[in-house]
Design an enzyme around this catalytic site. Structure first.
Site, PDB file in Angstrom:
ATOM      1  N   GLY A 142     -16.328  -6.066  10.778  1.00  0.00           N
ATOM      2  CA  GLY A 142     -15.399  -5.358   9.721  1.00  0.00           C
ATOM      3  C   GLY A 142     -15.973  -5.879   8.448  1.00  0.00           C
ATOM      4  O   GLY A 142     -15.554  -5.212   7.595  1.00  0.00           O
ATOM      5  N   ARG A 190       0.279  -0.662  21.223  1.00  0.00           N
ATOM      6  CA  ARG A 190       1.010  -1.523  22.209  1.00  0.00           C
ATOM      7  C   ARG A 190       2.421  -0.786  22.214  1.00  0.00           C
ATOM      8  O   ARG A 190       3.248  -0.674  23.263  1.00  0.00           O
ATOM      9  CB  ARG A 190       1.292  -2.850  21.813  1.00  0.00           C
ATOM     10  CG  ARG A 190       0.025  -3.764  22.191  1.00  0.00           C
ATOM     11  CD  ARG A 190       0.015  -5.154  22.369  1.00  0.00           C
ATOM     12  NE  ARG A 190      -1.237  -5.972  22.327  1.00  0.00           N
ATOM     13  CZ  ARG A 190      -2.023  -5.827  23.489  1.00  0.00           C
ATOM     14  NH1 ARG A 190      -1.493  -5.321  24.526  1.00  0.00           N
ATOM     15  NH2 ARG A 190      -3.261  -6.490  23.305  1.00  0.00           N
ATOM     16  N   GLY A 199      -1.276   1.205  12.596  1.00  0.00           N
ATOM     17  CA  GLY A 199      -0.521   0.736  11.249  1.00  0.00           C
ATOM     18  C   GLY A 199      -1.477   1.261  10.260  1.00  0.00           C
ATOM     19  O   GLY A 199      -2.278   2.417  10.563  1.00  0.00           O
ATOM     20  N   GLY A 200      -1.348   0.777   8.930  1.00  0.00           N
ATOM     21  CA  GLY A 200      -2.135   1.523   7.974  1.00  0.00           C
ATOM     22  C   GLY A 200      -3.583   1.544   7.963  1.00  0.00           C
ATOM     23  O   GLY A 200      -4.262   2.760   7.847  1.00  0.00           O
ATOM     24  N   ASP A 221     -10.263   2.814   2.165  1.00  0.00           N
ATOM     25  CA  ASP A 221     -10.272   2.352   3.464  1.00  0.00           C
ATOM     26  C   ASP A 221     -11.051   3.512   4.385  1.00  0.00           C
ATOM     27  O   ASP A 221     -11.846   2.937   5.149  1.00  0.00           O
ATOM     28  CB  ASP A 221      -9.045   1.843   3.917  1.00  0.00           C
ATOM     29  CG  ASP A 221      -8.495   0.491   3.487  1.00  0.00           C
ATOM     30  OD1 ASP A 221      -9.251  -0.288   3.014  1.00  0.00           O
ATOM     31  OD2 ASP A 221      -7.129   0.193   3.508  1.00  0.00           O
ATOM     32  N   LYS A 273       0.759  -1.272   0.278  1.00  0.00           N
ATOM     33  CA  LYS A 273      -0.055   0.008   0.006  1.00  0.00           C
ATOM     34  C   LYS A 273       0.983   1.118   0.198  1.00  0.00           C
ATOM     35  O   LYS A 273       0.441   2.198  -0.566  1.00  0.00           O
ATOM     36  CB  LYS A 273      -0.915  -0.136   1.171  1.00  0.00           C
ATOM     37  CG  LYS A 273      -2.172  -1.039   1.004  1.00  0.00           C
ATOM     38  CD  LYS A 273      -3.019  -0.949   2.067  1.00  0.00           C
ATOM     39  CE  LYS A 273      -4.377  -1.797   2.161  1.00  0.00           C
ATOM     40  NZ  LYS A 273      -5.249  -1.504   3.048  1.00  0.00           N
TER      41      LYS A 273
END
Length: 272
Positions: free
Chosen positions: A233, A150, A128-129, A103, A67
């Site tokens: 999701g 985390r 993340g992405g 997204d 990506k």
């Protein structure tokens, strides 16, 4: 006259995955379009983009780990994708390749099916992405966003780049401080017993998970049992695919119900 070949669309990814193929082809068939979607497993992002040009591929989905890598090889990048730092959609219009990120649009559309995020306090898990896309979408809608991750370094980097607050590790999350919580980590994806917030939810929350296999993740199951409003999701997945199809075909609205049916059937098959 011989019949021409279908307009080709597809997805470049590290390993071919049938879900996008089923969703897109169901939509094209319903719309009566001579389009065909094919998944390509690749190991060279530059060569994959060149193949789009060489073969005249109309549209190409992009999955991890490509990506970000494809961006330098495109002609144009949509402003939202620049901010997010990732492209999941390449639209080929007369040889000009433009990168988009659907997204964030998919996550926002899925969330808005149950709540309007404007003014709401939103906790996003992950850095993340997927998390960047979700955070960007929530900010565009006017929500107040805090990220939990985390790794403090990754969480703080995301927070700084998008102008939000880093709340600490997932253990620091407190349900009373939020209206909405969104899991944008990989925890729970194909891990039906893994719950990133086990025992930490409360009934007032809207709970969304970006993981889509299984359809009901452990997080969504916990939320449903508490009486929370939930967003699986699969809703984000089908909404982001709808935006891709609209770009590739020019149709004003892709057939969401048809796409969802194909998606759920394929997820069921993949879990056998």
């Amino acid at each position: 006259m011989p019949r021409s070949i279908p307009t080709l669309c597809g997805s470049i990814m590290g390993e071919p995955f049938s879900l996008g193929e089923k969703i897109h082809n169901a939509a094209y068939e319903h719309l009566g379009l001579d389009y065909r979607f094919v998944c390509f497993g690749v190991d060279d992002s530059a060569a994959a983009v060149q193949a789009i040009r060489t073969l005249g591929v109309r549209g190409m989905n992009v999955s991890m780990p490509y990506k970000t890598a494809v961006m330098e090889h495109l002609d144009e990048i949509d402003e939202a994708a620049k901010v997010i730092g990732a492209v999941n959609t390449i639209n080929n219009v007369e040889g000009v390749l433009t990168g988009y990120n659907t997204d964030y649009l998919g996550s926002l559309a899925a969330l808005r099916e149950v709540v309007e995020p404007a003014g709401k306090r939103v906790a996003v898990l992950g850095a993340g992405g997927a998390a960047r896309a979700v955070v960007f979408g929530c900010l565009q809608a006017g929500a107040h966003v805090t990220v939990y991750n985390r790794s403090a370094v990754s969480g703080e980097n995301l927070a700084t780049s998008l102008g939000i607050k880093y709340g600490g590790s997932l253990e620091a999350f407190q349900a009373s401080q939020y209206d909405i919580v969104i899991n944008a980590t990989s925890a729970g994806f194909r891990q039906p017993l893994v719950d990133p917030l086990a025992g930490k939810l409360a009934a007032h929350l809207v709970v969304m998970d970006v993981a889509f296999i299984p359809v009901e993740t452990a997080l969504i199951r916990q939320a449903r049992q508490l009486g929370c409003v939930t967003v699986p999701g699969t809703r984000m997945l089908v909404h982001q695919a709808r935006k891709q199809i609209e770009l590739y075909t020019g149709h004003a609205e892709a057939p969401l119900e048809i796409m969802e049916r194909a998606m759920l059937q394929e997820i069921e098959r993949l879990q056998l």
